[in-house]
Design a protein around this motif. Structure first.
Motif, PDB file in Angstrom:
ATOM      1  N   TRP A 152      89.249  32.433  69.339  1.00 42.38           N
ATOM      2  CA  TRP A 152      88.858  31.477  70.372  1.00 42.38           C
ATOM      3  C   TRP A 152      87.896  32.090  71.373  1.00 42.38           C
ATOM      4  O   TRP A 152      87.396  31.400  72.259  1.00 42.38           O
ATOM      5  N   SER A 205      96.754  25.905  67.301  1.00 44.86           N
ATOM      6  CA  SER A 205      97.348  26.734  68.355  1.00 44.86           C
ATOM      7  C   SER A 205      98.572  27.498  67.870  1.00 44.86           C
ATOM      8  O   SER A 205      99.123  28.323  68.579  1.00 44.86           O
ATOM      9  N   PHE A 206      99.008  27.202  66.646  1.00 43.31           N
ATOM     10  CA  PHE A 206     100.180  27.897  66.107  1.00 43.31           C
ATOM     11  C   PHE A 206      99.832  29.295  65.618  1.00 43.31           C
ATOM     12  O   PHE A 206     100.626  30.219  65.711  1.00 43.31           O
ATOM     13  N   TYR A 207      98.636  29.432  65.098  1.00 42.75           N
ATOM     14  CA  TYR A 207      98.288  30.661  64.378  1.00 42.75           C
ATOM     15  C   TYR A 207      97.670  31.697  65.318  1.00 42.75           C
ATOM     16  O   TYR A 207      96.836  31.375  66.148  1.00 42.75           O
ATOM     17  N   ALA A 208      98.065  32.931  65.123  1.00 44.03           N
ATOM     18  CA  ALA A 208      97.620  33.990  66.033  1.00 44.03           C
ATOM     19  C   ALA A 208      96.245  34.540  65.686  1.00 44.03           C
ATOM     20  O   ALA A 208      95.587  35.127  66.531  1.00 44.03           O
ATOM     21  N   LEU A 209      95.807  34.366  64.436  1.00 43.63           N
ATOM     22  CA  LEU A 209      94.568  35.048  64.026  1.00 43.63           C
ATOM     23  C   LEU A 209      93.300  34.235  64.288  1.00 43.63           C
ATOM     24  O   LEU A 209      92.200  34.779  64.248  1.00 43.63           O
ATOM     25  N   LEU A 210      93.420  32.931  64.503  1.00 45.29           N
ATOM     26  CA  LEU A 210      92.213  32.131  64.684  1.00 45.29           C
ATOM     27  C   LEU A 210      91.517  32.554  65.976  1.00 45.29           C
ATOM     28  O   LEU A 210      92.154  32.678  67.016  1.00 45.29           O
ATOM     29  N   SER A 255      99.231  43.732  67.733  1.00 43.31           N
ATOM     30  CA  SER A 255      99.583  42.944  66.552  1.00 43.31           C
ATOM     31  C   SER A 255     100.999  43.279  66.113  1.00 43.31           C
ATOM     32  O   SER A 255     101.440  44.413  66.271  1.00 43.31           O
ATOM     33  N   PRO A 256     101.676  42.289  65.546  1.00 42.05           N
ATOM     34  CA  PRO A 256     102.921  42.643  64.858  1.00 42.05           C
ATOM     35  C   PRO A 256     102.559  43.432  63.594  1.00 42.05           C
ATOM     36  O   PRO A 256     101.381  43.551  63.246  1.00 42.05           O
ATOM     37  N   VAL A 266      98.186  22.364  65.216  1.00 39.18           N
ATOM     38  CA  VAL A 266      98.161  23.296  64.087  1.00 39.18           C
ATOM     39  C   VAL A 266      97.412  24.573  64.479  1.00 39.18           C
ATOM     40  O   VAL A 266      97.913  25.687  64.307  1.00 39.18           O
TER      41      VAL A 266
END
Lengths: 541, 148, 281, 413
Positions: free
Chosen positions: B72, B65-70, B111-112, B63
């Motif tokens: 790391w 790794s799906f989102y671009a905004l989290l 960013s898109p 889950v």
């Protein structure tokens, strides 16, 4: 043993398929995800279809992680829980009146026996708060369908059979037996434990659970075998060990067992075996027991090098076939037994497993309809199969739901007894033992492959206990019971509660766990109390 | 064998999300909460979430790794996301990342579309939207982010 | 047995039980519809889109593996739109994936007349084999992301959830979490992922080694059905034997106990059988 | 006809956007009370009579959807406000939530009441954190008034985390449920089996705002604007080469050309001053040439004849200096980045489209692109894959939009 006493035959009453279509699954003393992974698949199918999974286990396991509810019970207090559940069910009128009246006997005595088992009392023994016991009792009693499953956490106690009775009583009380999706399901520890029982490898039974005490049964077998049969049961394993101790039993023929490693109180077992006049071992490995033998018969691997059948935990008799040639002079078990008989002067013919099976099924009504052809075509069959046009019996004891039930299923009042050993100042920890997923029993089979988790034996200990003892994560410690001492690496684990430690028995060459365990046995089943041993833990100097 | 979470981290995580229900549907809010609290997510944080929420570790990773905004990136850098999509590109937004990459402690990402096409070029500095972005107003926002 | 419904497949009227999928309905009238990700014992993943058919009134094509047949449905299985979609699916997969050990994909290429080079040359899945344990390997160059392994590891069978689809888009991949090795992960090595893998991306170490040494020969391998010798569950095993050595263990997908799934001991714990010096004889 | 002010309040409002005063000033308190008084069935009938259609892009009749959720069996039901606006060139929901968040929220409460839901979610794009804060504060105000929580409906704001696909309704459900936001196969449709497997009503922000203004007035008032087939107004987000980019509310049926040219709307073509094309409907939209722009009104029927749709209401205007192949490459980039990766046509197809366009082989490989595009349109699981090739196909279908082949990298790709 418990099932045979109450229902007349010692087999699980449900099929694996029943787990798919039930509403409550209560596992007691069973870590199915590790000890019976494929049954766990069936259990989880039911869970994904909406069944509630409740696990009663002193440890957190892979099974409890998937459960809706985990009751982390004190080791050896299962009867207190079962009786308190019954107390609540009777007190609040949740029992199945019609079923109890029609299909059971002994209710009044049973009700009286649980009258003083209020949940508050059981709470003090089990360590489970009373509200959760009440809640479980309600959910079990009011579920439309419910299955109780158990494993060695119930049966490896000095009061194993009473433990089982405690669970059977709950099913009788609520009518959760003899119907699809409702039943009692002992998950058998070894591949052919059920088959051994089926075939009469019990001191008091002939094939098909027929009693040796029944003269008609005896006459049937005597006619078929052309030999007289003893009218009284023989010795169970405990009694054999006692007889060895007392010097009456001087010769032993061990087939496919490794008691030197697998029996509780290992030092004692070894001394008994050393005093035998003759020890014959038939095995595929040069086990610790075989090393002591006067004669060793090299056997073939039953499931891969010889023919026959196994019976599984849902009473499914299935074909076993040779896939490869056995090594050297090895022979399959039927051949060895036949050759031994001939050497002793009995003119048996060398026949294959099929003819033995055919003989058996004609003598045992439960198996009469099973032919090798049918077993293969139908992926095995579930007994009873009384005739060759009978489809097999996924659910046992449906007779309990007929209008007239005869014989009725008796309640068996049981009282709770603490484990033979309880913590003392000298031995303050409770050691309980069990299986780990990748390994099996004494390791003669499972140590042959290269599993990435194979780091030998280790002990699970609660971090707070470890810190109190000054044991660092991974330190090797000495574990000492009244019978022996072993050294083992201790790892921190939140899976055990404070005061309890866990070990397996898979690596006897590394750590002889069973040197510690107590050989207190159940007088009825002969099973030893592997699950509860008082120990002391010392840091290694 | 699962990542060794160490009790302290698991307990810290449990404390940070104490008020959130522990059901699966709270996974994303939990990850946001931890990202805000710890500055970024990490394998050991996810292992702690697995313990606290009883969700398998791999599933959480699947889950997360799906989102671009989290976030790391450790070390709590300022993350600047410059929209380089069609409309902002027409306003030369693609030059901004080059200008910004000299700022220390700043991670620049493309960013898109940020949904600010009428006021592009647009960028996100942390979670603040900057419209009509220029090297100047972005630098000011970055500064404010660092010190405020 | 429940109600029956009637639908039309390629002009032919078909009666099926309520709840039957379109794909199963096609099978009942011997109309072949290719599948890659679908597996009889797993939930449909709907991922490969090889099984799409045209349903009258539907704007887009429909995945037959998961769509339940409805009364009066009119289905065409080989229109130009269907043919184009199947062909492009095969071409896209072959442009990224090593399909040398994927029988169903090889069949799809042939039946759809796919040009395996048409979309080749761009980003691909090529990567080193992951060889981090001695039970099975992961050659993700062969992965088509069918989700079967994830489902078998998850709630369709094993309930271990050691692996997941991670990332997204073209970078989606099967992962145990941050690219961990399997021994570091929650994997319990049941190998049920291997059992359902349609492409050889997951393969027993023994088979993989024998294949790399050119010693794997399907014609020389005998398969015998027997029962596992470990616990009391009674799982049926298919022992694959080459030169009197067990080289692989599987279980039939239609067996009522296993449904093709085994545990680590049943699938990999057979070596003790053929330790030739286990007894001095 | 020019701009209308219904959903977006006049600039001279006295009340601040996030306040109870605004609710009263807009008449939303009376609107909500009117629904409670008339009962769910009558209210749904009024929605149906108004002719409102979903404003997220699919234009499904709203009343029919409400009926379906209301009549679906199940005790637990959910309503969801889809504020995961991430479509390229689209910013009307952001503007709406900034300027008048109470409207969509009241629409949400009305919807929950009508379909029998006790739990509602607002799923908002992760990048719109400031909007999220305003929305949460608005909900708190309504909670204090007893309109949210307790015996009524509870509303939870969920913030996305950077995934365009999470705006797809079933992917959005998975996101709320804590799973990977991959779209689900349909049927079953959300109205029968949506969030947590229960009947679910999911509506776009603008649709819910329309509900609030409808009940603040009546059907006749609502239908004053728009066409008989498509009543009401539409928010359009205009960007690119126009003099006044921004969000405007216009009646359905207004000529596209007027939206671009009117002084109180986009104010005419900027840049070179020569309109080349409009990309209508966002990244998944359709190119319309200047000639087409001159003849079509903003309405579903007439636009369908050109293979176009209003979609999210994005109007991206390009002058004749822009290489549309470059635009299409940008779009391809967007879809390749935002594909969830679940199905083959979209996961690999979006990447191959991008590669072909980026290598500047658009026209040489026209037939490959067409067949690939059609396979994506026909065989992808969800709207993203199905519409990802639409702009490309619409460009291929309009040969007069072709320009001299240019390499993508000349545009800084």
């Amino acid at each position: 043993m418990g099932l045979a006493t109450v229902f007349g035959s010692g087999g699980g009453t449900s099929s694996y398929e029943d787990f798919h279509n039930t509403d409550l699954i209560l596992l007691v003393g069973s870590n199915a995800a590790e000890a019976h992974p494929i049954i766990f698949h069936h259990i989880m199918k039911g869970v994904h279809r909406g069944a509630e999974l409740v696990v009663v286990d002193p440890r957190k396991t892979l099974t409890t992680r998937r459960a809706h509810d985990h009751l982390q019970i004190q080791i050896g207090s299962d009867i207190a829980l079962a009786n308190a559940m019954a107390h609540v069910i009777i007190r609040d009128g949740l029992w199945h009146r019609d079923f109890v009246a029609r299909a059971t006997s002994g209710f009044d005595a049973y009700a009286a026996s649980v009258a003083d088992w209020a949940p508050e009392r059981a709470s003090g023994i089990t360590g489970i708060v009373a509200e959760r016991i009440e809640s479980l009792a309600y959910r079990y009693a009011t579920a439309k369908r419910a299955i109780i499953g158990w494993t060695l956490g119930i049966t490896e106690h000095h009061n194993a059979v009473d433990n089982v009775f405690g669970l059977i009583n709950l099913a009788l009380l609520t009518g959760h037996v003899g119907r699809p999706g409702s039943g009692l399901s002992p998950l058998r520890g070894q591949n052919n434990v059920q088959g051994g029982g089926d075939m009469g490898a019990l001191p008091d039974r002939l094939p098909g659970f027929q009693s040796v005490r029944d003269p008609e049964v005896r006459a049937k077998f005597e006619a078929a075998w052309g030999a007289p049969l003893a009218s009284e049961p023989g010795l169970n394993q405990t009694q054999m060990f006692d007889a060895m101790q007392e010097g009456h039993l001087k010769g032993l023929y061990v087939i496919g067992e490794n008691p030197i490693d697998s029996e509780a109180n290992g030092h004692h077992t070894r001394s008994l075996f050393e005093n035998l006049d003759a020890l014959v071992v038939q095995d595929i490995f040069m086990t610790a027991t075989a090393e002591m033998a006067d004669v060793v018969f090299p056997a073939r691997v039953s499931f891969a090098e010889s023919d026959g059948t196994y019976t599984n935990s849902e009473r499914r008799v299935q074909r076993v076939k040779a896939a490869r040639q056995g090594p050297g002079q090895s022979q399959d078990d039927v051949w060895i037994v036949t050759a031994l008989a001939r050497a002793m002067g009995v003119p048996w013919e060398f026949k294959g497993a099929a003819s033995v099976f055919d003989e058996m099924r004609h003598l045992a009504p439960n198996f009469r309809g099973m032919t090798y052809e049918r077993l293969e075509k139908l992926h095995g069959m579930q007994w009873p199969v009384p005739s060759e046009d009978h489809p097999g019996s996924p659910v046992l004891h449906t007779r309990l739901w007929e209008k007239q039930v005869n014989p009725k299923a008796p309640f068996t009042s049981v009282d709770w007894q603490p484990p033979v050993e309880t913590p003392t100042a000298e031995y303050p920890f409770m050691l309980t033992t069990g299986r780990r997923l990748a390994f099996y029993n004494t390791g003669v089979q499972s140590n042959g492959y290269d599993h990435p988790h194979n780091i030998g034996e280790w002990m699970e200990i609660h971090p707070h206990d470890a810190e109190m003892l000054g044991v660092a994560d991974g330190d090797t410690v000495a574990v000492i019971s009244r019978r022996g001492r072993v050294e083992v690496p201790a790892y921190y684990s939140l899976n055990v509660y404070r005061g309890a430690v866990f070990m397996s028995f898979h690596f006897p060459d590394h750590v002889e766990t069973n040197l510690l365990s107590i050989d207190a046995t159940d007088p009825k089943s002969g099973t030893a109390e592997f699950k509860a041993t008082a120990v002391r833990i010392e840091t290694r100097q | 064998m699962a990542v060794n979470t160490g009790m302290p981290l698991t307990e810290r995580v449990a404390a940070v999300v104490a008020d959130l229900p522990k059901d699966r549907s709270q996974l994303l809010p939990t990850l946001w909460r931890l990202a805000d609290h710890f500055g970024c997510l990490s394998p050991s944080l996810l292992a702690a979430v697995s313990e606290v929420m009883h969700i398998p570790y791999a599933e959480i990773y699947g889950v997360a790794s799906f989102y671009a905004l989290l976030p790391w990136d450790p070390g709590q850098p300022v993350i600047v996301r410059v929209c380089t999509d069609v409309m902002c590109s027409l306003k030369n937004s693609s030059e901004l990342p080059t200008v910004l990459k000299d700022h220390e402690g700043v991670v620049v990402k493309e960013s898109p579309c940020l949904g600010q096409c009428d006021l592009g070029p647009a960028a996100l500095v942390g979670s603040r939207v900057v419209r009509n972005a220029t090297p100047g107003n972005l630098a000011a926002e970055i500064g404010e982010m660092r010190h405020g | 047995m429940g109600n029956r419904i009637t639908l039309t497949i390629d002009g032919q009227s078909v009666s099926v039980a309520e709840g039957t999928t379109v794909h199963a309905a096609c099978e009942q009238v011997d109309t072949f519809v290719p599948t890659l990700c679908w597996h009889e014992n797993l939930s449909p993943a709907n991922a490969c889109r090889a099984c799409v058919v045209e349903v009258k009134g539907s704007r887009t094509l429909v995945a037959s593996c998961s769509r339940v047949a409805e009364e009066g449905m009119v289905i065409e299985t080989s229109t130009p739109r269907v043919a184009n979609a199947r062909r492009v699916v095969a071409e896209l997969l072959t442009s990224t994936t090593d399909y040398s050990t994927a029988p169903e994909l090889l069949d799809l290429i042939e039946m759809s007349s796919a040009d395996t080079r048409r979309f080749a040359g761009g980003a691909s899945w090529e990567q080193p084999v992951k060889d981090d344990n001695n039970l099975y390997i992961r050659d993700l160059s062969k992965c088509i992301l069918c989700y079967r392994c994830v489902e078998a590891c998850g709630d369709d069978a094993q309930n271990t959830f050691a692996i997941t689809v991670a990332g997204r888009g073209f970078d989606s991949r099967i992962d145990a979490g941050f690219g961990r090795t399997l021994p570091e992960s929650d994997c319990v090595f049941c190998g049920n992922c291997v059992a359902v893998c349609p492409t050889g991306a997951l393969m027993e170490k023994t088979e993989w080694t024998l294949r790399s040494e050119n010693k794997w020969d399907d014609n020389q391998i005998t398969t015998t059905e027997t029962i596992c010798s470990y616990c009391g569950v009674g799982c049926q095993l298919s022992l694959h034997v080459l030169d009197n050595q067990i080289v692989k263990v599987s279980s039939p997908m239609d067996h009522p106990v296993t449904h093709g799934m085994l545990c680590v001991k049943g699938r990999y714990g057979y070596q003790f059988v053929q330790v030739e010096d286990h007894m001095p004889v | 006809m020019g701009e209308v002010r219904r959903l977006l309040p006049q600039a001279d409002r006295r009340s601040v956007a996030v306040s109870w005063d605004r609710v009263v000033e807009r008449g939303f308190d009376k609107a909500y009370q009117r629904v409670l008084d008339m009962g769910s069935e009558a209210a749904i009938a009024e929605v149906t009579a108004s002719g409102i259609m979903g404003r997220g892009g699919a234009a499904f009749p709203t009343g029919r959807k409400w009926d379906s959720v209301r009549s679906s069996p199940g005790t637990a039901k959910y309503v969801v406000m889809n504020a995961d606006e991430s479509e390229l060139g689209t910013f009307k929901d952001r503007a709406l939530l900034e300027q008048d968040p109470m409207g969509p929220l009241i629409g949400l409460l009305i919807a929950a009441h009508c379909v029998g839901a006790r739990q509602a979610y607002c799923y908002i794009r992760g990048e719109y954190r400031e909007v999220e804060t305003a929305l949460s504060q608005s909900i708190d105000i309504l909670r204090k008034k007893g309109w949210v929580g307790g015996e009524t409906v509870d509303v939870e704001v969920r913030r996305g985390a950077g995934a365009y696909i999470a705006g797809e309704e079933t992917a959005l459900f998975n996101s709320i449920e804590g799973k990977r936001p991959e779209p689900r196969v349909k049927p079953p449709f959300p109205t029968v089996k949506g969030l947590f497997g229960a009947p679910t009503l999911i509506q776009n922000v603008e649709t819910l705002a329309n509900i609030a203004v409808l009940f603040a007035h009546d059907v006749a008032w609502f239908r004053q604007y728009g066409t008989p087939a498509t009543p009401g107004t539409k928010l359009v987000a205009i960007s690119g080469h126009v003099n006044r980019p921004g969000v405007f509310e216009v009646p359905f049926g207004v000529p596209l050309q007027e939206i671009i040219d009117a002084d109180d709307l986009a104010g005419g073509i900027a840049g070179t001053g020569h309109l080349q094309a409009v990309l209508l409907g966002g990244a998944a939209g359709t190119f319309l040439s200047s000639a087409e722009v001159a003849e079509v009104p903003l309405d579903y029927g007439p636009l369908a004849k050109h293979g176009a749709s209003i979609g999210s209401g994005a109007v991206m205007v390009f002058d004749d200096s822009v290489d549309l192949a470059w635009v299409v490459t940008k779009l391809a980039h967007f879809f390749a980045d935002e594909s969830c990766g679940q199905c083959v046509p979209c996961r690999i197809g979006t990447r191959r489209v991008l590669e072909i366009l980026r290598d500047g082989n658009t026209w040489q490989r026209e037939s490959d692109l067409r067949e690939l595009g059609l396979a994506m349109r026909d065989a992808s699981i969800c709207g993203l894959g199905q519409t990802a090739p639409m702009a490309l196909l619409s460009m291929l279908d309009r040969p007069y939009l072709r320009r001299v082949e240019m390499k993508g990298d000349e545009h800084g790709e």
